[in-house]
Design a protein around this motif. Structure first.
Motif, short mmCIF file in Angstrom:
data_model
loop_
_atom_site.label_atom_id
_atom_site.label_comp_id
_atom_site.label_asym_id
_atom_site.label_seq_id
_atom_site.Cartn_x
_atom_site.Cartn_y
_atom_site.Cartn_z
N VAL A 44 0.92 -1.20 0.19
CA VAL A 44 -0.17 -0.03 -0.11
C VAL A 44 0.95 1.32 -0.06
CG1 VAL A 44 -1.89 -1.03 1.38
CG2 VAL A 44 -0.08 0.05 2.52
N ALA A 87 -7.62 -0.62 1.00
CA ALA A 87 -6.23 -0.80 0.70
C ALA A 87 -5.89 -1.59 2.14
CB ALA A 87 -5.66 0.82 1.21
N ARG A 89 -7.55 -4.17 3.28
CA ARG A 89 -7.70 -5.29 2.66
C ARG A 89 -6.49 -5.87 1.83
NH1 ARG A 89 -11.94 -9.15 1.36
NH2 ARG A 89 -10.86 -10.91 1.03
N LYS A 90 -5.94 -5.23 1.03
CA LYS A 90 -4.60 -5.54 0.24
C LYS A 90 -3.47 -5.76 1.26
CE LYS A 90 -2.04 -3.62 -3.76
NZ LYS A 90 -2.00 -2.80 -4.85
N ASP A 93 -4.24 -9.15 2.98
CA ASP A 93 -3.91 -10.24 2.00
C ASP A 93 -2.47 -10.51 1.75
OD1 ASP A 93 -6.55 -10.81 2.01
OD2 ASP A 93 -7.04 -9.77 0.29
N ALA A 94 -1.73 -9.78 2.02
CA ALA A 94 -0.09 -9.84 1.88
C ALA A 94 0.50 -10.77 2.36
CB ALA A 94 0.68 -8.51 1.99
#
Length: 248
Positions: A44, A87, A89-90, A93-94
């Motif tokens: 992000v 953002a 959630r991104k 999920d990383a």
């Protein structure tokens, strides 16, 4: 010459702003290590690291304005809040970071910390017993095993910057590590319950609302005494004590 502005200062660390540069002074070198590595790994927008000379870290200001401030109405659009959710959630999920993080590592540790803090809040007369006991009951929902995610760990509303409906930067990563994804969502929406639906819409999956509320109570219970002792006003309208009162 640019004015030197004290952004925050207490016994643990201080942040100064000089023009478009933030200088973070922290005697805990490990905390700065985490911040630098987390910003490098997070998928992000994050601030650019300009230089590092322990105990000082210099980072560039990110464009845009903070999503809001605790205790003040947010002027950001619902779309901006949804973009913040996307953002986050991104990030969640990383791939997990290689370190565990400084936050509570399991439900038992959190429960013990909560019980000890609640006792101190009542014994020292910081908060009335009925307010503490009710929120300790609400906080119980957070005491369950959580799948670890790459979490920011201190995702306060003023750590997320937006320009219009776009997230331009997320700052202050010193508490990042493996943690409960719902803790990040709760921290972002603390004191802004009306924006939770927009955040969840951007996050893109159902969340356990009772756990979000539990983290609001938990974070507030654990934060009030520290805030008071370090010169911050947890009793200001819309801040931590009001968050606790809203659960009564």
């Amino acid at each position: 010459m640019d004015e030197v502005k004290v952004v925050v200062a207490h016994s643990e660390r201080a942040t100064l702003r000089v023009g478009d540069v933030f200088l973070k002074v922290d005697a805990d070198e490990a905390r700065i290590d985490v911040e630098v590595e987390a910003m490098a790994l997070a998928p992000v927008p994050t601030p650019e690291v300009l230089w590092r000379r322990p105990p000082v870290l210099a980072i560039a200001a990110v464009p845009g304005t903070a999503l809001g401030r605790l205790g003040e109405p947010s002027t950001a659009s619902p779309a901006a809040w949804a973009a913040a959710g996307a953002a986050i959630r991104k990030l969640h999920d990383a791939p997990l970071p290689p370190w565990t993080g400084r936050r509570r590592r399991d439900p038992d540790e959190l429960a013990a910390e909560l019980d000890g803090e609640c006792e101190l809040l009542v014994t020292n007369g910081v908060l009335p017993a009925d307010l503490v006991n009710r929120n300790r009951q609400v906080a119980e929902a957070a005491l369950r095993p959580w799948p670890p995610a790459f979490t920011h760990g201190d995702l306060q509303i003023d750590h997320v910057f937006v320009d219009g409906d776009e997230v331009t930067g997320i700052i202050d990563w010193s508490e990042a590590g493996r943690g409960d994804a719902l803790f990040d969502l709760a921290t972002l929406t603390l004191g802004h319950e009306e924006c939770l639906g927009d955040v969840i819409a951007g996050y893109g999956t159902d969340v356990e609302l009772d756990v979000i509320r539990a983290w609001w109570s938990s974070r507030s219970l654990l934060g009030v005494r520290w805030l008071v002792e370090h010169g911050f006003d947890a009793f200001a309208p819309g801040c931590e004590v009001d968050v606790l009162r809203s659960r009564m």
